[in-house]
Design a protein around this motif. Structure first.
Motif, PDB file in Angstrom:
ATOM      1  N   SER A 141       0.820  -1.220   0.000  1.00 57.06           N
ATOM      2  CA  SER A 141       0.000   0.000   0.000  1.00 57.06           C
ATOM      3  C   SER A 141       0.855   1.272   0.000  1.00 57.06           C
ATOM      4  O   SER A 141       0.374   2.331  -0.388  1.00 57.06           O
ATOM      5  N   TYR A 142       2.126   1.177   0.423  1.00 55.67           N
ATOM      6  CA  TYR A 142       2.960   2.386   0.408  1.00 55.67           C
ATOM      7  C   TYR A 142       3.151   2.926  -1.010  1.00 55.67           C
ATOM      8  O   TYR A 142       3.347   4.119  -1.218  1.00 55.67           O
ATOM      9  N   PHE A 178      11.395   6.460   3.904  1.00 53.14           N
ATOM     10  CA  PHE A 178      10.722   5.239   4.375  1.00 53.14           C
ATOM     11  C   PHE A 178      11.485   4.007   3.887  1.00 53.14           C
ATOM     12  O   PHE A 178      11.731   3.068   4.646  1.00 53.14           O
ATOM     13  N   LEU A 179      11.885   4.035   2.612  1.00 56.62           N
ATOM     14  CA  LEU A 179      12.580   2.865   2.061  1.00 56.62           C
ATOM     15  C   LEU A 179      13.981   2.710   2.639  1.00 56.62           C
ATOM     16  O   LEU A 179      14.538   1.620   2.647  1.00 56.62           O
ATOM     17  N   ASP A 180      14.561   3.817   3.126  1.00 53.79           N
ATOM     18  CA  ASP A 180      15.897   3.731   3.714  1.00 53.79           C
ATOM     19  C   ASP A 180      15.865   3.189   5.136  1.00 53.79           C
ATOM     20  O   ASP A 180      16.862   2.688   5.628  1.00 53.79           O
ATOM     21  N   ASP A 181      14.712   3.342   5.820  1.00 52.63           N
ATOM     22  CA  ASP A 181      14.722   2.907   7.219  1.00 52.63           C
ATOM     23  C   ASP A 181      14.321   1.425   7.336  1.00 52.63           C
ATOM     24  O   ASP A 181      14.045   0.767   6.334  1.00 52.63           O
ATOM     25  N   PRO A 224       6.285 -12.152   6.636  1.00 50.92           N
ATOM     26  CA  PRO A 224       6.770 -12.177   8.022  1.00 50.92           C
ATOM     27  C   PRO A 224       5.637 -12.445   8.999  1.00 50.92           C
ATOM     28  O   PRO A 224       4.464 -12.269   8.664  1.00 50.92           O
ATOM     29  N   GLU A 225       6.012 -12.842  10.226  1.00 49.81           N
ATOM     30  CA  GLU A 225       4.992 -13.149  11.232  1.00 49.81           C
ATOM     31  C   GLU A 225       4.156 -11.924  11.563  1.00 49.81           C
ATOM     32  O   GLU A 225       2.943 -11.976  11.614  1.00 49.81           O
ATOM     33  N   ALA A 226       4.880 -10.796  11.823  1.00 50.12           N
ATOM     34  CA  ALA A 226       4.157  -9.551  12.112  1.00 50.12           C
ATOM     35  C   ALA A 226       4.333  -8.619  10.924  1.00 50.12           C
ATOM     36  O   ALA A 226       5.443  -8.464  10.435  1.00 50.12           O
ATOM     37  N   PRO A 227       3.243  -8.007  10.436  1.00 50.80           N
ATOM     38  CA  PRO A 227       3.395  -7.110   9.285  1.00 50.80           C
ATOM     39  C   PRO A 227       4.267  -5.906   9.637  1.00 50.80           C
ATOM     40  O   PRO A 227       4.154  -5.354  10.731  1.00 50.80           O
ATOM     41  N   VAL A 228       5.143  -5.539   8.726  1.00 49.93           N
ATOM     42  CA  VAL A 228       6.021  -4.398   8.939  1.00 49.93           C
ATOM     43  C   VAL A 228       5.219  -3.132   8.664  1.00 49.93           C
ATOM     44  O   VAL A 228       4.315  -3.122   7.836  1.00 49.93           O
ATOM     45  N   ALA A 229       5.583  -2.056   9.379  1.00 45.60           N
ATOM     46  CA  ALA A 229       4.816  -0.816   9.229  1.00 45.60           C
ATOM     47  C   ALA A 229       4.905  -0.255   7.813  1.00 45.60           C
ATOM     48  O   ALA A 229       5.991  -0.154   7.248  1.00 45.60           O
ATOM     49  N   THR A 230       3.762   0.070   7.224  1.00 44.95           N
ATOM     50  CA  THR A 230       3.738   0.863   5.997  1.00 44.95           C
ATOM     51  C   THR A 230       3.144   2.220   6.379  1.00 44.95           C
ATOM     52  O   THR A 230       2.776   2.435   7.534  1.00 44.95           O
ATOM     53  N   CYS A 231       3.039   3.109   5.393  1.00 43.73           N
ATOM     54  CA  CYS A 231       2.578   4.480   5.657  1.00 43.73           C
ATOM     55  C   CYS A 231       1.306   4.500   6.523  1.00 43.73           C
ATOM     56  O   CYS A 231       1.211   5.230   7.498  1.00 43.73           O
ATOM     57  N   SER A 258      12.842  -0.887   4.264  1.00 40.63           N
ATOM     58  CA  SER A 258      13.775  -1.796   3.600  1.00 40.63           C
ATOM     59  C   SER A 258      13.390  -3.249   3.835  1.00 40.63           C
ATOM     60  O   SER A 258      13.485  -4.080   2.932  1.00 40.63           O
ATOM     61  N   SER A 259      12.902  -3.566   5.057  1.00 41.73           N
ATOM     62  CA  SER A 259      12.451  -4.950   5.303  1.00 41.73           C
ATOM     63  C   SER A 259      11.269  -5.268   4.400  1.00 41.73           C
ATOM     64  O   SER A 259      11.216  -6.318   3.765  1.00 41.73           O
ATOM     65  N   ASN A 260      10.335  -4.314   4.344  1.00 43.38           N
ATOM     66  CA  ASN A 260       9.121  -4.521   3.546  1.00 43.38           C
ATOM     67  C   ASN A 260       9.474  -4.805   2.088  1.00 43.38           C
ATOM     68  O   ASN A 260       8.970  -5.751   1.476  1.00 43.38           O
ATOM     69  N   ARG A 261      10.369  -3.986   1.552  1.00 42.14           N
ATOM     70  CA  ARG A 261      10.717  -4.150   0.143  1.00 42.14           C
ATOM     71  C   ARG A 261      11.408  -5.492  -0.096  1.00 42.14           C
ATOM     72  O   ARG A 261      11.094  -6.205  -1.044  1.00 42.14           O
ATOM     73  N   LEU A 262      12.313  -5.820   0.809  1.00 41.97           N
ATOM     74  CA  LEU A 262      13.045  -7.081   0.663  1.00 41.97           C
ATOM     75  C   LEU A 262      12.086  -8.276   0.728  1.00 41.97           C
ATOM     76  O   LEU A 262      12.117  -9.162  -0.124  1.00 41.97           O
TER      77      LEU A 262
END
Ligand code: HEC
Ligand code: HEC
Ligand code: HEC
Ligand code: HEC
Ligand code: HEC
Ligand code: HEC
Ligand code: HEC
Ligand code: HEC
Ligand code: HEC
Length: 366
Positions: free
Chosen positions: A216-217, A243-246, A262-269, A250-254
């Motif tokens: 969604s980001y 956002f992509l640098d932090d 992942p077990e817990a969703p990583v924060a998006t915007c 970066s986890s989300n993109r990877l």
């Protein structure tokens, strides 16, 4: 016996042929009145008072249709009554046996699919259609969003989109109207998103699905990484790159690239800002208050984060000497150190080769 039946059949046939011929002659040479009475759709349906359809639940609906409405619609001139209503060629029509008005609409909506096949297939993949297929008759068909006889050009009324979706998603529209985006739309701002900018109109995905959440980001980035658009609103256009640098970005993109969930969703915007209820971040009050407000957004996932937790985060700013000297210093150290080390390594190898080439002791061949 058989002969009598034969002659009876011949007689019936002969009468039918005669009757048809008489009708044809009337149509060709008869008085004008006969022509006007030939059953056109408008002839019966533009009449007042009009007849009614009786739904099986007892509801009645007038069958009066103003032909001008259809002419004024997007279909004006190109699509006739019969193009959409192919089952009504016979007069009187077959008895309509619809349970209720909803059942009627769902059945009639199928008529659009023939000519707008691309939109139909997109709708087939949407949450709405899946819901309809499950038997939830409240999910929308073409006619709920576009109308039937009075279809307007769909892109002309941007502000009308939330009303259209809102006829069923009232809660969401209420929240949206009070958000920074909704408030700007009400003032006529063309740059802010309406429902369909984020969800699409036909192929609406399940927003609860992991894939939609993780990606969604990119929806927000369409506008918030658009430097020109953001300049018009005096907003920081680097929110995507930071956002992509932090760690979250970066986890989300990877994860997305390698297809890992992942077990817990990583924060998006939207996890930090909300989606329908986005408000501008308030900088009012003491610095410690602002910091606490940022940490509140983090506690949704980092449950026992202390107030200074957000200090670990650069708040959409590229690290600078004044805002975060440590990160800035470290970044530049690496930027200088790494090329120097690489350069040293290359020099070392080159010098070594040169030394071997020119100073190596000559071997004696015997
Ligand atoms: C002789 C008069 C007459 C003519 C001509 C006529 N209709 Fe009808 N129509 C009716 C009546 C009466 C009803 C309501 C009763 C019913 O459901 O059959 C109706 C119902 C309908 C309905 C409601 C759904 C249904 O199937 O009953 C549609 C749609 C419709 N007509 C379309 C048309 C179209 C399109 C044409 C031209 C091809 C047409 N009609 C021509 C009299 C007519
Ligand atoms: C673009 C396709 C389309 C065209 C063109 C069209 N109709 Fe319809 N019509 C529909 C649909 C879809 C419905 C069902 C509407 C609903 O559920 O509210 C409908 C409903 C009706 C009904 C039932 C009463 C009502 O208003 O719901 C009648 C009668 C009817 N149409 C007659 C006509 C006549 C007469 C014309 C030509 C002047 C015409 N239609 C042109 C698609 C069309
Ligand atoms: C007989 C074929 C036919 C049927 C049936 C039909 N349409 Fe159309 N539709 C057209 C044509 C032709 C156009 C005008 C050309 C275009 O813009 O694609 C059009 C235009 C439109 C537009 C405007 C497109 C734009 O880009 O502005 C919408 C919206 C639309 N139709 C919706 C519907 C809906 C909803 C139904 C069913 C109730 C329906 N149509 C039934 C042929 C049809
Ligand atoms: C949930 C509401 C909704 C449903 C259901 C829906 N539409 Fe649309 N449609 C829209 C909106 C809103 C637009 C305006 C374009 C946009 O915002 O993407 C649109 C645009 C269109 C257009 C114009 C071309 C375009 O893509 O912009 C056509 C044609 C169309 N729709 C036909 C259909 C047909 C046919 C169906 C049924 C198979 C259908 N729509 C179902 C909301 C809907
Ligand atoms: C005729 C009613 C109706 C209209 C109009 C309508 N929807 Fe829906 N929508 C539903 C129903 C029913 C569901 C499935 C039940 C639910 O989850 O609320 C649904 C589900 C959704 C979902 C998935 C919700 C979830 O929790 O899985 C989204 C997103 C959505 N609609 C967006 C839209 C958008 C955007 C528009 C306008 C372009 C729109 N809807 C127009 C009735 C409608
Ligand atoms: C700025 C982008 C954006 C806009 C504008 C937007 N949505 Fe959403 N919507 C989302 C996202 C992202 C989600 C998924 C929520 C999540 O990831 O936690 C969502 C979730 C939903 C859901 C399911 C969850 C819920 O809250 O019920 C519905 C229904 C929905 N949206 C309908 C709408 C409607 C109707 C509008 C227009 C008034 C709209 N949305 C406007 C981005 C948007
Ligand atoms: C279609 C373009 C568009 C999309 C998509 C969009 N926005 Fe916006 N957003 C804007 C514009 C334009 C403004 C400025 C509104 C104003 O001037 O009041 C804004 C304002 C904001 C603000 C307030 C900034 C401030 O401090 O004043 C936030 C936060 C925000 N958007 C977050 C998001 C998020 C999160 C998403 C995705 C879920 C998103 N936006 C999707 C165009 C968009
Ligand atoms: C980890 C939480 C978090 C994530 C993820 C996040 N933001 Fe933010 N964002 C914030 C906070 C907190 C602020 C306010 C910071 C401040 O101004 O001190 C902010 C500020 C903003 C602003 C206002 C900038 C300005 O010029 O004042 C916009 C616009 C924005 N974010 C959009 C986005 C978009 C788009 C994304 C995704 C690409 C995103 N944010 C991801 C927490 C987050
Ligand atoms: C939607 C949930 C969510 C929100 C909201 C959120 N985070 Fe995270 N955060 C995560 C997840 C999940 C990870 C683990 C990332 C990974 O898998 O690499 C993470 C990782 C981190 C890390 C890296 C160290 C660690 O614990 O793994 C820091 C630091 C961090 N987040 C800070 C923040 C800050 C500051 C905020 C608020 C501004 C915030 N987060 C908001 C989900 C979230």
């Amino acid at each position: 016996m058989a002969a009598r039946a034969m002659s009876l059949a011949t007689m019936v046939l002969a009468k039918m042929v005669l009757a048809t011929m008489a009708l044809a002659t009337m149509a060709a040479f008869g008085p004008r009145v006969a022509l006007a009475k030939s059953p056109t759709c408008e002839g019966c349906h533009a009449e007042e008072p009009a007849d009614v359809i009786r739904f099986l639940d007892g509801e009645l609906r007038s069958v009066r249709v103003n032909p001008q409405t259809v002419i004024d619609s997007v279909h004006g001139g190109e699509v006739s009554c019969q193009d959409c209503h192919r089952d009504q060629k016979k007069h009187p029509h077959d008895q309509a046996n619809y349970l209720n008005a909803r059942d009627f609409r769902i059945a009639m909506s199928k008529t659009c699919n023939r000519c707008h096949y691309a939109h139909f297939t997109r709708l087939e993949e949407s949450v709405h259609q899946k819901q309809l297929a499950k038997g939830d008759v409240d999910a929308p068909t073409c006619v709920d969003c576009h109308g039937a006889h009075d279809i307007e050009p769909p892109r002309s009324l941007r502000a009308g989109v939330s009303e259209r979706c809102g006829s069923c998603h009232e809660d969401v529209v209420k929240k949206y109207a009070m958000s920074v985006h909704g408030a700007a739309l009400a003032k006529g701002d063309p740059d802010v998103p309406v429902c369909t900018d984020c969800h699409g109109a036909h192929k609406i995905e399940d927003p609860e699905a992991y894939k939609f959440h993780a990606g969604s980001y990119l929806i927000c980035a369409r506008c918030h990484a658009d430097a020109e658009k953001m300049k018009r609103h005096n907003l920081n256009p680097d929110v995507l790159s930071t956002f992509l640098d932090d760690f979250h970005g970066s986890s989300n993109r990877l994860y997305t690239e390698v297809g890992y969930v992942p077990e817990a969703p990583v924060a998006t915007c939207g996890d930090c800002h909300g989606v329908h209820d986005i408000q501008p971040f308030s900088h009012e009050g003491a610095a410690s208050d602002v910091r606490r407000r940022v940490s509140e957004a983090c506690r949704k996932c980092h449950a026992d984060a202390p107030d200074d937790f957000a200090d670990a985060w650069l708040a959409h700013k590229a690290p600078s000497m004044s805002s975060s000297p440590l990160v800035w210093g470290l970044t530049w150290t690496y930027r200088i150190l790494i090329p120097m080390i690489l350069l040293g390594l290359i020099m070392h190898i080159l010098l070594h080769l040169w030394q071997v080439g020119t100073h190596a002791p000559k071997r004696k061949h015997s």
